[in-house]
Design an enzyme around this catalytic site. Structure first.
Site, mmCIF file in Angstrom:
data_model
loop_
_atom_site.group_PDB
_atom_site.id
_atom_site.type_symbol
_atom_site.label_atom_id
_atom_site.label_comp_id
_atom_site.label_asym_id
_atom_site.label_seq_id
_atom_site.Cartn_x
_atom_site.Cartn_y
_atom_site.Cartn_z
ATOM 1 N N LYS A 177 6.612 74.626 39.024
ATOM 2 C CA LYS A 177 7.895 73.946 39.216
ATOM 3 C C LYS A 177 7.625 72.452 39.201
ATOM 4 C CE LYS A 177 11.125 72.350 42.487
ATOM 5 N NZ LYS A 177 11.030 71.122 41.748
ATOM 6 N N GLU A 252 -1.386 70.002 49.854
ATOM 7 C CA GLU A 252 -1.953 68.664 49.609
ATOM 8 C C GLU A 252 -0.839 67.678 49.903
ATOM 9 O OE1 GLU A 252 -4.905 67.819 48.838
ATOM 10 O OE2 GLU A 252 -5.789 69.716 48.218
ATOM 11 N N CYS A 286 -1.303 59.293 46.577
ATOM 12 C CA CYS A 286 -1.449 59.895 47.916
ATOM 13 C C CYS A 286 -2.676 59.343 48.616
ATOM 14 C CB CYS A 286 -1.519 61.403 47.793
ATOM 15 S SG CYS A 286 -2.769 61.933 46.643
HETATM 16 P P1 NAD Z 1 8.272 65.909 47.608
HETATM 17 O O1 NAD Z 1 7.647 66.576 48.783
HETATM 18 O O2 NAD Z 1 9.587 65.291 47.765
HETATM 19 O O3 NAD Z 1 8.406 66.945 46.399
HETATM 20 C C1 NAD Z 1 7.311 67.711 45.935
HETATM 21 C C2 NAD Z 1 7.836 68.970 45.236
HETATM 22 O O4 NAD Z 1 8.394 69.849 46.216
HETATM 23 C C3 NAD Z 1 8.938 68.717 44.208
HETATM 24 O O5 NAD Z 1 8.693 69.520 43.071
HETATM 25 C C4 NAD Z 1 10.185 69.183 44.949
HETATM 26 O O6 NAD Z 1 11.214 69.598 44.120
HETATM 27 C C5 NAD Z 1 9.638 70.339 45.751
HETATM 28 N N1 NAD Z 1 10.486 70.749 46.874
HETATM 29 C C6 NAD Z 1 11.321 69.984 47.613
HETATM 30 N N2 NAD Z 1 11.922 70.736 48.564
HETATM 31 C C7 NAD Z 1 11.468 72.001 48.420
HETATM 32 C C8 NAD Z 1 11.718 73.234 49.093
HETATM 33 N N3 NAD Z 1 12.574 73.317 50.108
HETATM 34 N N4 NAD Z 1 11.064 74.330 48.677
HETATM 35 C C9 NAD Z 1 10.188 74.261 47.663
HETATM 36 N N5 NAD Z 1 9.920 73.134 46.967
HETATM 37 C C10 NAD Z 1 10.546 72.009 47.351
HETATM 38 O O7 NAD Z 1 7.178 64.846 47.110
HETATM 39 P P2 NAD Z 1 7.351 63.651 46.024
HETATM 40 O O8 NAD Z 1 8.263 62.621 46.565
HETATM 41 O O9 NAD Z 1 7.608 64.195 44.662
HETATM 42 O O10 NAD Z 1 5.846 63.093 46.023
HETATM 43 C C11 NAD Z 1 5.375 62.201 46.949
HETATM 44 C C12 NAD Z 1 4.590 62.861 48.066
HETATM 45 O O11 NAD Z 1 3.560 63.680 47.531
HETATM 46 C C13 NAD Z 1 3.874 61.840 48.921
HETATM 47 O O12 NAD Z 1 3.956 62.183 50.289
HETATM 48 C C14 NAD Z 1 2.445 61.918 48.438
HETATM 49 O O13 NAD Z 1 1.481 61.459 49.353
HETATM 50 C C15 NAD Z 1 2.308 63.366 48.155
HETATM 51 N N6 NAD Z 1 1.192 63.605 47.239
HETATM 52 C C16 NAD Z 1 0.054 64.207 47.718
HETATM 53 C C17 NAD Z 1 -1.034 64.394 46.882
HETATM 54 C C18 NAD Z 1 -2.291 65.081 47.375
HETATM 55 O O14 NAD Z 1 -3.036 65.607 46.557
HETATM 56 N N7 NAD Z 1 -2.565 65.118 48.662
HETATM 57 C C19 NAD Z 1 -0.965 63.966 45.566
HETATM 58 C C20 NAD Z 1 0.192 63.350 45.108
HETATM 59 C C21 NAD Z 1 1.267 63.186 45.958
#
Ligand code: NAD
Length: 493
Positions: A177, A252, A286
């Site tokens: 997704k 992550e 991140c």
């Molecule tokens: P987000 O958490 O808003 O979204 C991530 C994904 O989750 C999207 O595809 C979103 O549609 C999905 N999602 C949202 N609500 C959901 C639900 N209820 N059920 C299932 N899926 C759902 O994150 P973002 O704004 O796209 O990215 C930024 C965040 O990601 C930051 O906190 C960043 O630190 C983190 N990040 C972590 C890593 C790592 O490897 N640790 C890498 C990159 C980004």
């Protein structure tokens, strides 16, 4: 509308719209204009994708020889290398990240598919030294089933590779997704996957919002594992969702990674590492090194140099090869950054550079490199993940003090230390509660280097030798080698 690029979802080897024909637009962060139209998956579409993955799992995929699955992974790697410019361009338009980074990354990510291709036929079982007569007992590593890969908008090629490659290598099938904030790259990637001739249903790519699409996927009763990358709030939903299907979860999540510069460090190297760590990708990483601790004897001088360097960073169009920082991905992020800066300045934070939207464009979300001196690291910019180019700077005196300060945050993803004293580098890195520590460097990844956090940064490691086992389950098989029949059926032992 006519000019919008239109995408379809990749389900069961076919290109399809959402069943209810719903779509949404993806914006180009450079000018905040829609440029692509993508399907908005409903629970029914999720169902179709998971069903197709389930069918492919029970069909030939999980039974293929590992070497054969590895051939497909290598074919994906080849496609990535051949098409890295195209993929980079799409990712840049969709996310605002610099083209020079996205195209290089798309090319490098091929290494991950090759790495896991190489591992596909090296995961072995065991013969147990069992404590029973006439028994031969073995363990084997079995594929899990349908994997849901939920990815954020940033570094999506990397974050997909560390899920998809080990999952496929071990015989699982996958539903990816994409993020609603930048869905296009995954569809271009799916076109490349299709070219490899991989059996239909093995990889499915869908687009939609967290609810209903992400929710339907992570609660689906045929999903056995959820590999999630994103923010901590979403992660809490994911865990609640997984209570429905009792699937295995890896997380992550975000970070607020500390970096310490000791007075004996190579300052030029430290300056470059700090700039890379917080201003690379406009801080939308991140592992961004967003909390900087400078030892007191070098504090003023080093900070002055850092401010000079930060002020010179060239903001501009992400496609331009000279640009060093492009726009932020979305308005919500910009607003979070502005709110945290405002609160911090009200509470005594001292702005050294940046701090306000950039005049470069009144359409895109441009924000300049920002440095704020903080008396303490409980000020909002120093405590919260901002996902932007904002560096909080604090002072420290002793090694012990900085260790305590570095550990005093809810997150534990990455960390950095600059010192010429090797012993100190080892001491401090051992004391830091973070999944990754960089000593005298920053912001590097490799297929063989496990990636992931501690504390609120999540659990489960991606990449590296061990991570492939996370896409298997151990199965124990007992062989009775005795010629005699079983005796007492009412005892166990
Ligand atoms: P987000 O958490 O808003 O979204 C991530 C994904 O989750 C999207 O595809 C979103 O549609 C999905 N999602 C949202 N609500 C959901 C639900 N209820 N059920 C299932 N899926 C759902 O994150 P973002 O704004 O796209 O990215 C930024 C965040 O990601 C930051 O906190 C960043 O630190 C983190 N990040 C972590 C890593 C790592 O490897 N640790 C890498 C990159 C980004």
């Amino acid at each position: 509308m006519a000019n919008l690029k239109e995408y379809k979802m990749y389900i069961n080897g076919s290109w399809v719209d959402a069943e209810n024909k719903k779509t949404f637009k993806s914006l180009n962060p450079e000018n905040n204009e829609p440029w692509a139209m993508v399907p908005e998956a409903s629970a029914k579409d999720v169902d179709k994708a998971v069903e197709s993955a389930q069918k492919a799992f029970h069909g030939e995929w999980s039974k293929l020889f590992p070497k054969k699955r590895a051939d497909y992974l290598r074919a994906i790697a080849d496609q990535l290398r051949k098409n890295s410019e195209m993929l980079g361009k799409i990712e840049t338009i969709d996310t605002g990240k610099l083209f020079r980074e996205t195209k290089t990354q798309a090319n490098y990510i091929a290494e991950y598919y090759d790495y896991f291709a190489g591992l596909a036929d090296k995961v072995e079982g065991t013969v147990l030294p069992i404590d029973k007569p006439d028994m031969q007992v073995i363990t084997t590593r079995e594929p899990i089933g349908v994997i849901a890969a939920i990815i954020p908008w940033n570094s999506q090629m990397f974050l997909t590779a560390v899920k998809l490659a080990p999952a496929l290598a071990m015989g699982n099938t996958v539903v990816i997704k994409s993020s609603e904030l930048a869905p296009a790259t995954m569809f271009e990637f799916a076109k490349l996957i299709e070219k490899t001739g991989i059996p239909k249903g093995v990889v499915n790519v869908i687009s939609g919002y967290g609810d209903p699409c992400g929710k339907a996927l992570t609660t689906h009763d045929q999903v056995e594992r959820i590999s999630f990358t994103g923010g901590p709030e979403t992660a809490r939903h994911i865990i609640r969702n997984s209570a429905e299907n009792l699937s295995q979860v890896s997380l992550e999540l975000g970070g607020k990674s500390p970096v310490a510069v000791f007075e004996d460090s190579d300052q030029e190297n430290a300056l470059n590492g700090i700039i890379a760590g917080i201003f690379g990708a406009s801080g939308q990483s991140c592992i961004a090194g967003s909390r900087l601790y400078l030892q007191k004897n070098i504090y003023d001088n080093f900070l002055d140099k850092l401010v000079v360097r930060a002020n010179k960073i060239k903001l501009g169009s992400p496609m331009n090869p000279d640009t060093q920082m492009g726009p932020l991905n979305n308005l919500k992020q910009l607003e979070v950054i502005e709110k945290n800066i405002k609160l911090t300045l009200e509470q005594g934070g001292k702005l050294r550079c940046g701090g306000k939207r950039h005049a470069l464009s009144n359409k895109g979300y441009y924000f300049p490199a920002t440095i704020i001196e903080c008396d303490n690291h409980n000020l909002p910019v120093a405590e919260n993940e901002l996902f932007g180019p904002v560096l909080s700077v604090m002072k420290f005196d002793t090694e012990e003090e900085v260790i305590n300060k570095m550990n005093d945050n809810q997150y534990g993803l990455s960390s950095g230390i600059y010192t010429k004293d090797l012993g100190r580098g080892i001491r401090v890195s051992k004391a830091i509660r973070a999944g990754i520590t960089f000593v005298n460097t920053y912001r590097l990844i490799s297929p063989s280097a496990p990636f992931g956090g501690m504390k609120d940064s999540g659990y489960g490691k991606e990449a590296g030798l061990e991570s492939i086992k996370d896409y298997t389950r151990v199965k124990t098989t007992w062989f009775n080698t005795s010629k005699k029949p079983m005796t007492d059926p009412f005892t166990m032992g």
